[in-house]
Scaffold this active site. Structure first.
Site, PDB file in Angstrom:
ATOM      1  N   ASP A 430       0.854  -1.181   0.000  1.00  0.00           N
ATOM      2  CA  ASP A 430       0.000   0.000   0.000  1.00  0.00           C
ATOM      3  C   ASP A 430       0.894   1.236   0.000  1.00  0.00           C
ATOM      4  O   ASP A 430       2.104   1.135   0.226  1.00  0.00           O
ATOM      5  CB  ASP A 430      -0.893  -0.043   1.257  1.00  0.00           C
ATOM      6  CG  ASP A 430      -1.825   1.154   1.343  1.00  0.00           C
ATOM      7  OD1 ASP A 430      -2.343   1.574   0.298  1.00  0.00           O
ATOM      8  OD2 ASP A 430      -2.020   1.670   2.456  1.00  0.00           O
ATOM      9  N   LYS A 618      -5.963  26.420  -9.233  1.00  0.00           N
ATOM     10  CA  LYS A 618      -4.687  25.713  -9.106  1.00  0.00           C
ATOM     11  C   LYS A 618      -4.888  24.278  -9.578  1.00  0.00           C
ATOM     12  O   LYS A 618      -6.010  23.753  -9.555  1.00  0.00           O
ATOM     13  CB  LYS A 618      -4.190  25.724  -7.657  1.00  0.00           C
ATOM     14  CG  LYS A 618      -5.039  24.902  -6.699  1.00  0.00           C
ATOM     15  CD  LYS A 618      -4.493  24.964  -5.290  1.00  0.00           C
ATOM     16  CE  LYS A 618      -5.353  24.136  -4.339  1.00  0.00           C
ATOM     17  NZ  LYS A 618      -4.962  24.263  -2.953  1.00  0.00           N
TER      18      LYS A 618
END
Length: 1097
Positions: A430, A618
């Site tokens: 992970d 952004k």
């Protein structure tokens, strides 16, 4: 390029669009759209697509179809199921299928249905729901003993000895005392049952700990933030909204007095969708409010801010987290499977030897009885002590791992597979909380002509303070002269701004363009939610930030550090505090959230003091480079920051007049009300604003990696492991972490697999990927699902050739599916590493599961086979303990088999000499003592042996590569030990027969004593590094045998064994049986030394 690939028409445009709409609901399981259209039930595919060729060589891409391979599905369909199939494994498949069918009949699952839940009236519920608890236990009170016995006797070794032990109850077949057979078998079963009982009790305690955690109640504001990292791996804080009609109630207790109910869809796997309705019948007219994913809190999520009150819809095994978790299984190590196969080979040798004996006997008399007695006489070919020694060895390895001071906090939760740590090829990890700490730190601000790093942030603070001081004095002057504020003029002439002004604009844009909410914890108890708002502490020390991404929090924390602080925010406004303490209020007119398609987010705000309207935006450089004004530095600086492992965001703005905004708002609202193609129309309206925006700055944020992640991954790669990263996070984030952690080296190319929704698109993209060489693969969960549906074999073949693979947006079920695919297609051992609840399925599906105790809780750690406190400990766990455990068990098991083979060889020689009589050579305590007190301690001391020191194994992880080839326990090494056993058994027996003096008892004394000495010397020959306990074990065993000679009157002639004749005869036989092997070992180490011996020297 597409014209060169022979593809048939896949579907019409409408059908393709329908497939795209259905793809979302089918990504993790049957969703609400599954009944209408499912990716696994598409009916518009052409039948001839089953024969669609997929290019498997680069040359074929530019030539004709001669280099294409057909789909494996077509090959499988033509496979014949005849007698060959049945003999080669078909019988096992049929038996397994029958057992599965019987189990399904006995454990018929209840059909999942939609349900109606009444508020405050549980008696109105029509059906019972599962118990609200999770269960990781393998057994219950009734299935424990049968289950453990089944797991033991499914191995041929244990089943064989059960049959042999039971045969001793038949007088005609009895050849010894009952305890010589039942005592070892009973010991094995007792140890196994005790170990499983302890593991099961620990699972029960862990489940009890998790099930004791409860949720609490809801805020008055009607919204809260939750963390879903335990469910989907994302640490973003997600905003959840309460049912609006319940927020108008005077008090929380009124929820139980209204006549209302919730209707919810049936339980399903998909964690990203929900459909339901809330109905209140006691109002006029009745209120019907739709419920979606925004109104739900799944189990295994955490309330990050405030408190909530809710209605429980799904419980226990019907919750999303449990439905995405596979049932725990009993894991069996590869070493145990290999030994099981060798045991079967030994059994065939046992049967063959017995048949030869009966044949040479001439099948005289009741030959079948003689056959069975020979089977029992030679039964030590398959030693029951093998199981005992291996189980005790596994326990010893687990104890060594947990006592290793270099990896503190490591826990062995599954004590049956420590050798698996030394056989791993694929490591699936992970990302969030495993490779990273999930702590974002602002590192860089670039304005085009000037760049600021962590060591120059004080300059930004000074410039910001000066800028706001000047702005405040100008505002005071304007207020004194009563001059109204000027509105933004988009047509104002462009003037080159100073660095201070540009810093001011950049910091303000970062402080405004986000979805962060400041949170202030209440001073009092959480129970009084009605008065919680008035009792909050609004000091800086009590403020924390909530956001949908840790990047956002890092940016806002940075603006606070340089002097511009976000102090308050709600759905319509936000407030900033300047370095001088002035509060600036901005009205939030519109918010455009971040999506994986747009790769950017924006906000339109109005400054309450100047009435200026500004559109801030952004996003990723690839998305922002086309919407900002021309510049010559953005692309270069983005590349520089990416090479540093920083996550970059481009920040821009555009000033709007009132007329421009009003026009936009009208078009935007109209687009949101449209029924057809709403998403496309809304995106088109927003894009009308994204033109010629002023580029303000480029930010760089670093996701803090776990300690020593880079050297650990480098060590594991050098050890020959292929590392895959499976994460539920966004593609951009996953790619950035893969590079910063050096999972993908900086010089390595990365192929980002395009999103595909159909077979044709997957075909084209796989062909494009096929042309890449030595390239890391990055693919999303949805695209992976499509590829695995149509081109499973081809995709896995290509992916396994990659030096690294990154799978993003993976659901828990997909993670486990990828693990099983690698196991099935490669036959290699897999290891899964994670720290969140969404990693449990992957951990349980892997051959070896490792959980990390971190910020995301202990769910993965508790469900894993091994638990570590930090990722860097995995390196030592594998290359030191895994390697040692496998090599020790391989040596131990082969030596125990040698110990059984040598005595069986002596029995065969003895029976041959005495006219093939089925009479035992050694009886009673001699056989028990041989397998226990006389040789057990030295043989078991092999669990302390090591070929190289741990420091050397860490320094040269390449030594780990040899283990994956299984050379420590192979057919070659097994045959070598068989030949050694035959040679030594023949020498011992023939030597004793030649040297004995007319009395049979002398044969027994000489041969048995020489046998014990030979075994002790062979242990010394096998040892590579002496431990003081090994020497103690050798001397202790020798002392026990010498001491016991005085009490073995019924087997030995005591006066004879005290003579010099006995001593020299035993010594001569022992030297002849062992000396050649010592010479061969010396010559082999000189002429062909193993790799570890070069390092040791």
């Amino acid at each position: 390029m597409a014209e060169q690939i022979p593809l048939y028409p896949v579907r019409s445009a409408a059908a393709a669009a329908s497939c795209k709409r259905a793809a979302y609901f089918s990504a993790a399981g049957p969703g609400p759209g599954a009944e209408r259209s499912s990716r696994y039930q598409l009916e518009d595919e052409s039948a001839h697509l089953d024969e669609m060729p997929l290019m498997m060589s680069e040359e074929g891409f530019e030539n004709d179809e001669s280099d294409y391979h057909k789909l494996p599905r077509a090959r499988i369909l033509r496979r014949k199921r005849g007698l060959e199939w049945f003999v080669c494994g078909g019988w096992k498949f049929l038996c397994t299928s029958c057992c599965d069918w019987l189990i399904n009949i006995c454990q018929r699952k209840k059909e999942l249905k939609a349900r109606t839940v009444w508020l405050g009236y549980p008696e109105k519920c029509e059906e019972k729901h599962p118990r609200n608890s999770i269960k990781n236990q393998k057994y219950n009170v009734f299935t424990f003993i049968p289950g453990v016995l089944y797991e033991q006797f499914k191995f041929f070794l244990n089943l064989y000895f059960l049959v042999v032990s039971c045969s001793q109850f038949v007088p005609a077949l009895k050849i010894g005392y009952l305890y010589t057979y039942w005592a070892p078998l009973g010991f094995v079963l007792a140890v196994t049952i005790m170990r499983e009982a302890i593991d099961e009790f620990r699972r029960f305690q862990r489940d009890k700990e998790v099930n004791s955690q409860l949720y609490s109640k809801l805020t008055v504001r009607g919204s809260c933030f939750i963390r879903t990292d335990q469910l989907d791996g994302e640490t973003d804080w997600k905003l959840k909204v309460a049912v609006s009609c319940t927020q108008r109630l005077p008090a929380l207790g009124d929820l139980f007095s209204i006549n209302a109910y919730v209707y919810a869809q049936k339980p399903q796997l998909d964690i990203h969708s929900f459909e339901g309705t809330f109905t209140r019948e006691d109002s006029d007219p009745p209120i019907h409010e739709s419920l979606s994913i925004e109104n739900t809190l799944w189990a295994s999520t955490v309330v990050a801010s405030g408190t909530i009150i809710g209605v429980v819809i799904y419980t226990g095994k019907e919750t999303r987290s449990v439905m995405n978790t596979s049932n725990p299984k009993s894991k069996v190590g590869l070493l145990d499977l290999e030994l099981n196969q060798l045991t079967k080979a030994l059994f065939l040798a046992l049967v063959a030897l017995s048949v030869v004996m009966v044949t040479l006997q001439g099948f005289s008399g009741p030959w079948y009885r003689s056959l069975f007695r020979f089977l029992l006489l030679f039964s030590y070919i398959i030693p029951i002590s093998l199981r005992v020694n291996l189980d005790m060895g596994k326990a010893a390895y687990g104890w060594m791992i947990m006592k290793d001071e270099n990896i503190p906090g490591t826990v062995v939760r599954t004590s049956t597979i420590p050798e698996e740590l030394g056989r791993l090829v694929y490591l699936l990890t992970d990302k969030t909380g495993t490779l990273t700490r999930n702590e974002m730190v602002f590192k860089r601000l670039h304005l085009g002509t000037v760049s600021y790093g962590t060591d120059t942030m004080d300059e930004i603070q000074n410039q910001l303070m000066n800028s706001y001081s000047q702005t405040q004095s100008q505002t005071s002057g304007n207020n004194a002269s009563s001059t109204p504020p000027r509105k933004a003029q988009s047509s104002a002439p462009k003037v080159r701004k100073s660095v201070s002004s540009r810093v001011h604009e950049a910091v303000k844009a970062v402080a405004l363009c986000h979805n962060v909410t400041p949170v202030y914890e209440a001073r009092g108890a959480a129970g009084e939610t009605e008065f919680a708002e008035a009792d909050q502490d609004f000091s800086d020390d009590n403020r924390t930030y909530q956001a949908s991404s840790p990047d956002e929090v890092a940016l806002v924390q940075w603006t606070e550090s340089v002097g511009l602080t976000l102090v308050n925010r709600d759905l319509t406004s936000m407030q900033l505090r300047t370095p001088s303490g002035q509060i600036l209020t901005y009205c939030i007119l519109q918010t455009f959230p971040f999506t994986s398609e747009s790769k950017r987010m924006g906000v339109i705000v109005r400054d309450e003091s100047t009435a200026e309207i500004t559109f801030y935006m952004k996003g990723a450089d690839v998305a922002m480079s086309t919407v900002v004004q021309y510049n010559d530095w953005l692309e270069e600086e983005c590349g520089n920051m990416a090479r540093e492992g920083l996550r970059t965001l481009v920040v821009a703005k555009r000033a709007l007049t009132d007329e421009q905004y009003q026009d936009f708002e009208n078009r935007y609202n109209q687009a949101k009300l449209s029924i057809h193609d709403r998403t496309l129309k809304v995106a088109a309206v927003v894009e009308s604003l994204e033109r010629e925006m002023e580029l303000l700055c480029l930010t760089g944020v670093e996701d803090q990696l776990q300690a020593d992640v880079r050297p650990t991954l480098e060590m594991l790669r050098n050890a020959g492991l292929k590392i895959w990263m499976l994460t539920g996070d966004k593609l951009e984030t996953a790619t950035c972490i893969a590079k910063s952690s050096h999972l993908v080296s900086r010089t390595q190319d990365t192929h980002v697999f395009r999103p595909v929704t159909s077979r044709g698109e997957a075909h084209l993209e796989l062909n494009a990927f096929r042309r890449k060489h030595d390239c890391a693969l990055v693919i999303s969960g949805d695209s992976l699902e499509v590829c695995l549906k149509y081109y499973e074999h081809e995709f896995v073949e290509l992916a396994c050739q990659c030096p690294a693979v990154v799978c993003c947006r993976c659901t828990p079920t997909q993670k486990a599916h990828i693990v099983r695919l690698l196991q099935q297609h490669t036959g290699r051992r897999t290891c899964a590493i994670g720290d969140g609840g969404n990693d449990v399925s992957m951990i349980q599906a892997a051959d070896c599961g490792i959980g990390i105790e971190g910020k995301e809780g202990r769910q993965a750690s508790l469900a894993a086979d091994f638990s570590v406190s930090q990722f860097k400990h995995i390196g030592r766990l594998l290359v030191v303990h895994g390697r040692s455990s496998y090599k020790r068990s391989a040596a131990l098991s082969q030596f125990v088999m040698h110990r059984g083979l040598i005595i069986s060889t002596m029995q065969a020689v003895f029976s041959s000499v005495f006219y093939f009589a089925s009479v035992p050579l050694y009886q009673g305590f001699l056989m028990v003592g041989y397998a226990t007190v006389y040789t057990m301690f030295p043989v078991f001391s092999l669990v302390l042996d090591q070929d190289v020191k741990p420091e050397m194994a860490m320094l040269y992880p390449e030594l780990y590569k040899d283990l994956t080839k299984g050379r420590s326990l192979s057919c070659k090494t097994f045959l070598v030990w068989v030949l050694i056993s035959i040679y030594q058994g023949g020498i011992l027996m023939f030597g004793a027969l030649v040297l004995f003096e007319s009395e049979f008892v002398h044969v027994v004394a000489i041969s048995f004593t020489a046998l014990v000495l030979t075994e002790l010397l062979m242990v010394a020959l096998t040892v590579r590094t002496w431990h003081w306990l090994m020497a103690v074990a050798e001397l202790l065993s020798l002392g026990c045998y010498v001491a016991s000679l005085a009490f073995l009157n019924q087997y030995f002639d005591v006066p004879f064994i005290m003579t010099v004749t006995f001593v020299w005869k035993v010594s001569a036989i022992t030297v002849v049986s062992c000396l050649p092997l010592y010479v061969l070992k010396y010559l082999k180490r000189k002429l062909s030394p193993p790799s570890y011996s070069k390092l040791s020297s």
